[in-house]
Each structure stands twice: as C-alpha cells, then as structure tokens.
Design a protein around this motif. Structure first.
Motif, mmCIF file in Angstrom:
data_model
loop_
_atom_site.group_PDB
_atom_site.id
_atom_site.type_symbol
_atom_site.label_atom_id
_atom_site.label_comp_id
_atom_site.label_asym_id
_atom_site.label_seq_id
_atom_site.Cartn_x
_atom_site.Cartn_y
_atom_site.Cartn_z
ATOM 1 N N MET A 1 27.647 53.163 35.703
ATOM 2 C CA MET A 1 28.606 52.186 36.220
ATOM 3 C C MET A 1 29.579 52.845 37.205
ATOM 4 O O MET A 1 29.702 54.078 37.271
ATOM 5 C CB MET A 1 29.402 51.579 35.068
ATOM 6 N N THR A 2 30.299 52.023 37.952
ATOM 7 C CA THR A 2 31.374 52.494 38.831
ATOM 8 C C THR A 2 32.681 52.390 38.064
ATOM 9 O O THR A 2 33.079 51.294 37.643
ATOM 10 C CB THR A 2 31.459 51.633 40.112
ATOM 11 N N ARG A 3 33.331 53.533 37.855
ATOM 12 C CA ARG A 3 34.531 53.548 37.011
ATOM 13 C C ARG A 3 35.788 53.113 37.766
ATOM 14 O O ARG A 3 36.572 52.313 37.276
ATOM 15 C CB ARG A 3 34.744 54.935 36.411
ATOM 16 N N LYS A 4 35.990 53.661 38.920
ATOM 17 C CA LYS A 4 37.195 53.323 39.697
ATOM 18 C C LYS A 4 36.890 52.117 40.579
ATOM 19 O O LYS A 4 36.442 52.257 41.720
ATOM 20 C CB LYS A 4 37.640 54.520 40.534
ATOM 21 N N CYS A 5 37.108 50.955 40.025
ATOM 22 C CA CYS A 5 36.761 49.731 40.754
ATOM 23 C C CYS A 5 38.010 48.907 41.073
ATOM 24 O O CYS A 5 39.049 49.044 40.422
ATOM 25 C CB CYS A 5 35.776 48.901 39.950
ATOM 26 N N THR A 6 37.888 48.059 42.064
ATOM 27 C CA THR A 6 38.987 47.186 42.479
ATOM 28 C C THR A 6 39.016 45.947 41.603
ATOM 29 O O THR A 6 37.998 45.302 41.377
ATOM 30 C CB THR A 6 38.814 46.752 43.949
ATOM 31 N N THR A 7 40.189 45.616 41.077
ATOM 32 C CA THR A 7 40.351 44.417 40.256
ATOM 33 C C THR A 7 41.477 43.558 40.835
ATOM 34 O O THR A 7 42.159 43.963 41.783
ATOM 35 C CB THR A 7 40.681 44.779 38.804
ATOM 36 N N ALA A 8 41.670 42.393 40.246
ATOM 37 C CA ALA A 8 42.712 41.484 40.725
ATOM 38 C C ALA A 8 43.379 40.827 39.528
ATOM 39 O O ALA A 8 42.897 40.913 38.393
ATOM 40 C CB ALA A 8 42.096 40.421 41.633
ATOM 41 N N ASN A 9 44.516 40.166 39.785
ATOM 42 C CA ASN A 9 45.188 39.412 38.733
ATOM 43 C C ASN A 9 45.103 37.923 39.056
ATOM 44 O O ASN A 9 44.928 37.544 40.215
ATOM 45 C CB ASN A 9 46.649 39.870 38.582
ATOM 46 N N PRO A 10 45.223 37.061 38.070
ATOM 47 C CA PRO A 10 45.002 35.628 38.296
ATOM 48 C C PRO A 10 46.019 34.978 39.224
ATOM 49 O O PRO A 10 45.740 33.929 39.803
ATOM 50 C CB PRO A 10 45.068 35.026 36.888
ATOM 51 N N GLU A 11 47.208 35.582 39.373
ATOM 52 C CA GLU A 11 48.235 34.999 40.241
ATOM 53 C C GLU A 11 48.026 35.353 41.712
ATOM 54 O O GLU A 11 48.699 34.811 42.594
ATOM 55 C CB GLU A 11 49.638 35.473 39.819
ATOM 56 N N MET A 12 47.096 36.241 41.989
ATOM 57 C CA MET A 12 46.858 36.666 43.368
ATOM 58 C C MET A 12 46.376 35.488 44.214
ATOM 59 O O MET A 12 45.558 34.685 43.765
ATOM 60 C CB MET A 12 45.825 37.791 43.412
ATOM 61 N N LEU A 13 46.878 35.378 45.436
ATOM 62 C CA LEU A 13 46.414 34.334 46.338
ATOM 63 C C LEU A 13 44.955 34.569 46.703
ATOM 64 O O LEU A 13 44.529 35.716 46.896
ATOM 65 C CB LEU A 13 47.260 34.300 47.608
ATOM 66 N N ALA A 14 44.207 33.491 46.819
ATOM 67 C CA ALA A 14 42.806 33.605 47.201
ATOM 68 C C ALA A 14 42.670 34.266 48.566
ATOM 69 O O ALA A 14 41.741 35.049 48.805
ATOM 70 C CB ALA A 14 42.156 32.225 47.207
ATOM 71 N N ALA A 15 43.612 33.967 49.467
ATOM 72 C CA ALA A 15 43.575 34.569 50.802
ATOM 73 C C ALA A 15 43.754 36.079 50.728
ATOM 74 O O ALA A 15 43.136 36.834 51.481
ATOM 75 C CB ALA A 15 44.650 33.949 51.693
ATOM 76 N N GLU A 16 44.594 36.524 49.803
ATOM 77 C CA GLU A 16 44.816 37.962 49.610
ATOM 78 C C GLU A 16 43.563 38.628 49.059
ATOM 79 O O GLU A 16 43.186 39.725 49.476
ATOM 80 C CB GLU A 16 45.991 38.170 48.662
ATOM 81 N N ALA A 17 42.905 37.944 48.125
ATOM 82 C CA ALA A 17 41.670 38.478 47.561
ATOM 83 C C ALA A 17 40.592 38.600 48.634
ATOM 84 O O ALA A 17 39.834 39.582 48.670
ATOM 85 C CB ALA A 17 41.178 37.577 46.434
ATOM 86 N N LEU A 18 40.529 37.604 49.519
ATOM 87 C CA LEU A 18 39.558 37.652 50.614
ATOM 88 C C LEU A 18 39.808 38.868 51.495
ATOM 89 O O LEU A 18 38.873 39.578 51.880
ATOM 90 C CB LEU A 18 39.651 36.373 51.448
ATOM 91 N N ASN A 19 41.071 39.132 51.780
ATOM 92 C CA ASN A 19 41.414 40.280 52.612
ATOM 93 C C ASN A 19 40.992 41.586 51.944
ATOM 94 O O ASN A 19 40.449 42.497 52.595
ATOM 95 C CB ASN A 19 42.920 40.296 52.888
ATOM 96 N N ILE A 20 41.203 41.688 50.637
ATOM 97 C CA ILE A 20 40.815 42.895 49.891
ATOM 98 C C ILE A 20 39.304 43.086 49.929
ATOM 99 O O ILE A 20 38.798 44.191 50.171
ATOM 100 C CB ILE A 20 41.299 42.792 48.431
ATOM 101 N N MET A 21 38.573 42.003 49.708
ATOM 102 C CA MET A 21 37.120 42.093 49.677
ATOM 103 C C MET A 21 36.551 42.468 51.041
ATOM 104 O O MET A 21 35.599 43.253 51.138
ATOM 105 C CB MET A 21 36.537 40.761 49.184
ATOM 106 N N GLU A 22 37.143 41.925 52.098
ATOM 107 C CA GLU A 22 36.674 42.262 53.444
ATOM 108 C C GLU A 22 37.018 43.706 53.788
ATOM 109 O O GLU A 22 36.210 44.415 54.398
ATOM 110 C CB GLU A 22 37.282 41.301 54.462
ATOM 111 N N THR A 23 38.219 44.136 53.422
ATOM 112 C CA THR A 23 38.654 45.500 53.731
ATOM 113 C C THR A 23 37.810 46.535 52.991
ATOM 114 O O THR A 23 37.400 47.550 53.564
ATOM 115 C CB THR A 23 40.134 45.679 53.366
ATOM 116 N N LYS A 24 37.535 46.294 51.722
ATOM 117 C CA LYS A 24 36.785 47.248 50.903
ATOM 118 C C LYS A 24 35.273 47.029 50.972
ATOM 119 O O LYS A 24 34.497 47.766 50.367
ATOM 120 C CB LYS A 24 37.262 47.171 49.456
ATOM 121 N N ARG A 25 34.882 45.961 51.688
ATOM 122 C CA ARG A 25 33.457 45.640 51.863
ATOM 123 C C ARG A 25 32.761 45.458 50.523
ATOM 124 O O ARG A 25 31.713 46.041 50.246
ATOM 125 C CB ARG A 25 32.770 46.715 52.698
#
Length: 323
Positions: free
Chosen positions: A271-295
C-alpha cells in the motif's frame, strides 16, 4: 477586403481600446473615492440609468454590482419618464451614464430625481457637461478616440465605461469584505454556486460505500473491495479502524509489473502509506484543486480520529458540476 486587412483592422481596434483603458486610470481619483463612499453608505439601491449603448453598458454594470454585494438594478430613461421613476427613492444612489453627458432622455428625468432626494453620480466623458454639473459627484471617463474610424460608433468609450464600472464594483466588493460564499448565494443555480458552496460531505460516498480493507488482508481482498465500490481505490485501516494507507488501481499495475503474488501478499506490504486525505468540511472546489495538483483521481475523507468516513473520485466531482 483581404484577410490581412481584417486582422490589421482588428488589431488596431484592440490597440485603441487598450489605450483608452490606460487613459482612464487618471480618473480614479477623489471623485471616484467620493462615489464609492456614497454607494457604500447607500441605504437603498444603486439605480443605473443609461441610453443606447451606454444603457447596455449600464445594464451590465448594474448586474455586476448586484452579484458582488451591492444591490443594484437598471432603469431605462425612456421607461422612467412613463412610470419607472417610481422605483427610485430618496435612499437610493442613481448612477447616470452618458458619454456626452447631454443625453436628453436622461436630462429630462434629473430634476425629478433631485426632487426625490436621491444622490446622483454622473459617469461621462465630458467634465463640463450638463450631467456633471447637475450631479452630486462626477466620474470622468474620457477617451482620446473611438475605435470606430468614423468616430461615431461608441467603441473605446463604452469599453472604458465598462471598465470603470467594474472598478466601482470590485472596490465596493473589497470594502464590504464580500466572500466567495456570499457570491455563491447570488448564483445558486449556476456552476459557480456549485463550485463555491458544495463541500465533500455533500457529494462523497458514505458508510458502506466507503472502500476499506484491513492491514492483514491480501491484495486479492483489496481488489475485490475496489471492484465492489467502483472508486478505483480502497483505504487501508488498522485494528482500530484508523486509516494507515491507500491502495489504488495504479498501485495494482505496479505490483503486477513486479510479479508479486497477489493471493499471498498482504496489503500492508504494497500500500501507499503517505497518502493525501481530506475532511468532510472541505469545499469540493478545493478538493478538485488538490487532486489536479497531485495528479490523483480520488480522495479518502477522514474524521478527527483519522477514520475513513467518505470517499470520492473525479467522476463524483463531474456529476456534481464542480469539474
């Protein structure tokens, strides 16, 4: 007319209008500041009035003001003379727009506006015009030439007026501390509203839909979980249900290339141990930015105890209108 002439003409227009915008910067002065303060202090609405092309520009300025925290609407001067002046009250600020400052349809209603007691701001290209003299405040928007070679069709002057209107709206927006959430409240039906208001809690997969396997389970078990949940990944948890890693389709491709036995190998080892996670209050737009940045194509959402409580991928953002 050849293609080269079309291009040359278009480039000349752009150069002239760019120059016009540069020229009006000098008019962002004490009068501009006075106008902004009057609009900021306004207890009613900003009423924008304009005729012809200035009316079209005025309509857009009113719309921009309204969507950025300054209540405003447009009134046509012709209609104003036939009843629409009833929309204006003493608590309002009236913004009159005219390049010449001598538009008869507007001048005809100025005495009534003054009698009502509304504050008047004139935005014209002539500091000595009738509107400038009758208004409480005058914003000058003078351009050296129109882009129209005949000097007749409003072109550079309307562009400059539109830019000055944007300057007013944004200056007021910043003064009010207007936020992205405030903006979204006036755009709930559009993609802007969805981008700005949705949180991950609104769109993520929850409860039994969240993919998860334990550390001691095999890669095969993880593959079954990924297939069952259809998100292209699974969270990996310890004996207390806390997330310690993630396993994705990409990880699977890599271990297949290494010829690892997926039936006997535990997920803990691949498995990948150091992974990116999110919290439920995060804006969907912010999550999109994270996913695009980290590919990455998906995110696991965790709670304050680091337990996976949600999951989503790019498809979920697309369905929600965020992407």
């Amino acid at each position: 007319m050849s293609e080269t002439n079309f291009i040359s003409s278009a480039q000349r227009v752009i150069d002239i209008e760019r120059q016009a915008i540069s020229e009006i910067k000098q008019y962002v002065d004490v009068n501009f500041d006075t106008a902004c303060q009057a609009m900021f202090d306004c207890q009613g609405r900003i009423i924008v009035v304009g005729m012809g092309k200035s009316g079209h520009v005025g309509n857009k300025i009113a719309a921009t003001l309204a969507s950025t925290g300054t209540p405003a609407f447009f009134v046509h001067p012709g209609e104003a003379s036939h009843g629409d002046l009833g929309m204006i009250t003493k608590d309002d600020v009236v913004l009159l727009i005219s390049n010449s400052g001598e538009t008869s349809e507007i001048l005809n209603i100025v005495p009534v506006i003054k009698r009502i007691g509304a504050y008047i701001i004139a935005m014209t290209g002539n500091a000595q015009c009738s509107m400038a003299k009758l208004a409480n405040c005058h914003i000058q928007v003078t351009v050296s030439q129109e882009a129209c070679p005949l000097g007749l069709a409003p072109t550079a002057s309307t562009t400059a007026t539109l830019v000055m209107g944007d300057a007013l709206a944004v200056a007021l927006l910043e003064a009010r501390g207007f936020t992205a959430d405030d903006f979204a409240l006036s755009h709930p039906g559009g993609s802007l509203g969805r981008r700005l208001l949705l949180t991950l809690d609104d769109i993520m997969h929850k409860e039994t839909q969240v993919p998860r396997v334990e550390l001691n389970q095999t890669v095969t078990a993880a593959l079954f979980e990924i297939s069952a949940k259809g998100l292209g990944m699974t969270s990996v948890v310890d004996g207390f249900g806390r997330m310690v890693g993630i396993f994705t389709d990409g990880d699977l491709r890599r271990i297949i290339e290494q010829r690892i036995d997926i039936h006997s190998t535990t997920i803990e080892n691949v498995m990948t141990r150091k992974c990116t996670t999110a919290n439920p209050e995060m804006l969907a737009a912010e999550a999109l930015n994270i996913m695009e940045t980290k590919r990455i194509n998906g995110l696991i959402v965790i709670d304050s105890q680091n337990r996976p409580i949600g999951a989503l991928n790019m498809q979920d953002l697309l369905k929600a209108g965020v992407l």
